[in-house]
Design a protein around this motif. Structure first.
Motif, PDB file in Angstrom:
ATOM      1  N   ARG A   8       0.872  -1.185   0.000  1.00 46.98           N
ATOM      2  CA  ARG A   8       0.000   0.000   0.000  1.00 46.98           C
ATOM      3  C   ARG A   8       0.904   1.228   0.000  1.00 46.98           C
ATOM      4  NH1 ARG A   8      -3.029   0.254   5.129  1.00 46.98           N
ATOM      5  NH2 ARG A   8      -1.534   1.849   5.685  1.00 46.98           N
ATOM      6  N   ASP A   9       0.907   1.949  -1.096  1.00 48.11           N
ATOM      7  CA  ASP A   9       1.809   3.092  -1.286  1.00 48.11           C
ATOM      8  C   ASP A   9       1.130   4.376  -0.810  1.00 48.11           C
ATOM      9  OD1 ASP A   9       3.966   4.618  -2.055  1.00 48.11           O
ATOM     10  OD2 ASP A   9       3.603   4.415  -4.197  1.00 48.11           O
ATOM     11  N   ASP A  10       1.118   4.561   0.502  1.00 48.45           N
ATOM     12  CA  ASP A  10       0.392   5.681   1.099  1.00 48.45           C
ATOM     13  C   ASP A  10       0.879   7.047   0.609  1.00 48.45           C
ATOM     14  OD1 ASP A  10      -1.249   3.971   2.557  1.00 48.45           O
ATOM     15  OD2 ASP A  10       0.116   3.959   4.280  1.00 48.45           O
ATOM     16  N   ASN A  11       2.190   7.214   0.409  1.00 47.99           N
ATOM     17  CA  ASN A  11       2.696   8.519  -0.028  1.00 47.99           C
ATOM     18  C   ASN A  11       2.889   8.607  -1.541  1.00 47.99           C
ATOM     19  OD1 ASN A  11       4.980   6.992  -0.386  1.00 47.99           O
ATOM     20  ND2 ASN A  11       6.271   8.193   0.989  1.00 47.99           N
ATOM     21  N   ARG A  12       2.511   7.555  -2.250  1.00 49.57           N
ATOM     22  CA  ARG A  12       2.501   7.524  -3.720  1.00 49.57           C
ATOM     23  C   ARG A  12       3.847   7.851  -4.362  1.00 49.57           C
ATOM     24  NH1 ARG A  12      -3.232   7.894  -5.585  1.00 49.57           N
ATOM     25  NH2 ARG A  12      -4.439   7.920  -3.672  1.00 49.57           N
ATOM     26  N   ASP A  13       4.927   7.349  -3.742  1.00 51.78           N
ATOM     27  CA  ASP A  13       6.252   7.587  -4.319  1.00 51.78           C
ATOM     28  C   ASP A  13       6.800   6.375  -5.070  1.00 51.78           C
ATOM     29  OD1 ASP A  13       6.955   5.894  -2.256  1.00 51.78           O
ATOM     30  OD2 ASP A  13       8.548   7.173  -1.479  1.00 51.78           O
ATOM     31  N   GLY A  14       6.066   5.266  -5.078  1.00 48.22           N
ATOM     32  CA  GLY A  14       6.474   4.081  -5.813  1.00 48.22           C
ATOM     33  C   GLY A  14       7.490   3.204  -5.110  1.00 48.22           C
ATOM     34  N   ALA A  18       8.566   2.466   5.611  1.00 53.36           N
ATOM     35  CA  ALA A  18       8.110   1.952   6.906  1.00 53.36           C
ATOM     36  C   ALA A  18       6.658   2.367   7.105  1.00 53.36           C
ATOM     37  CB  ALA A  18       8.978   2.496   8.025  1.00 53.36           C
ATOM     38  N   GLY A  19       5.838   1.443   7.547  1.00 54.56           N
ATOM     39  CA  GLY A  19       4.428   1.733   7.781  1.00 54.56           C
ATOM     40  C   GLY A  19       3.528   1.509   6.583  1.00 54.56           C
ATOM     41  N   GLU A  20       4.089   1.192   5.411  1.00 51.11           N
ATOM     42  CA  GLU A  20       3.285   0.878   4.231  1.00 51.11           C
ATOM     43  C   GLU A  20       3.253  -0.644   4.103  1.00 51.11           C
ATOM     44  OE1 GLU A  20       3.929   4.787   1.454  1.00 51.11           O
ATOM     45  OE2 GLU A  20       5.274   3.107   1.121  1.00 51.11           O
ATOM     46  N   PRO A  21       2.176  -1.263   4.544  1.00 51.64           N
ATOM     47  CA  PRO A  21       2.146  -2.724   4.628  1.00 51.64           C
ATOM     48  C   PRO A  21       2.028  -3.401   3.271  1.00 51.64           C
ATOM     49  CG  PRO A  21       0.002  -1.828   5.169  1.00 51.64           C
ATOM     50  CD  PRO A  21       0.924  -0.650   5.002  1.00 51.64           C
ATOM     51  N   GLY A  22       2.546  -4.639   3.223  1.00 51.26           N
ATOM     52  CA  GLY A  22       2.342  -5.482   2.057  1.00 51.26           C
ATOM     53  C   GLY A  22       0.882  -5.891   1.976  1.00 51.26           C
ATOM     54  N   ILE A  23       0.434  -6.220   0.780  1.00 48.02           N
ATOM     55  CA  ILE A  23      -0.962  -6.597   0.567  1.00 48.02           C
ATOM     56  C   ILE A  23      -1.028  -8.086   0.238  1.00 48.02           C
ATOM     57  CG2 ILE A  23      -3.063  -6.165  -0.751  1.00 48.02           C
ATOM     58  CD1 ILE A  23      -1.921  -3.385  -1.402  1.00 48.02           C
ATOM     59  N   PRO A  24      -1.634  -8.885   1.104  1.00 47.94           N
ATOM     60  CA  PRO A  24      -1.738 -10.326   0.854  1.00 47.94           C
ATOM     61  C   PRO A  24      -2.843 -10.646  -0.147  1.00 47.94           C
ATOM     62  CG  PRO A  24      -2.791  -9.787   2.922  1.00 47.94           C
ATOM     63  CD  PRO A  24      -2.175  -8.509   2.410  1.00 47.94           C
TER      64      PRO A  24
END
Length: 69
Positions: A8-14, A18-24
């Protein structure tokens, strides 16, 4: 081999931060870049990681099938 992580790319930097979890449970497809033929597919694990082992040298296209939301 070819591997990566869907996250999940919360800050949209690609890039994963830290804090951007993987998506199962995301379907990831490996395709021929010339004719788009499906070569293989897998699903991300609990941490969003996927891997296509033992691939011959060459070019590939990786396609993520985005989950709802």
């Amino acid at each position: 081999a070819l591997s990566g992580t869907v996250f999940r790319d919360d800050n949209r930097d690609g890039a994963p931060q830290a804090g951007e979890p993987g998506i199962p449970g995301v379907r990831v497809e490996l395709r021929n870049p010339v004719d788009n033929a499906l070569i293989a597919f897998t699903t991300t694990d609990a941490a969003g990681f996927y891997r296509f082992p033992q691939l011959p040298a060459g070019d590939y296209r990786v396609v993520e099938i985005q989950p709802p939301g």
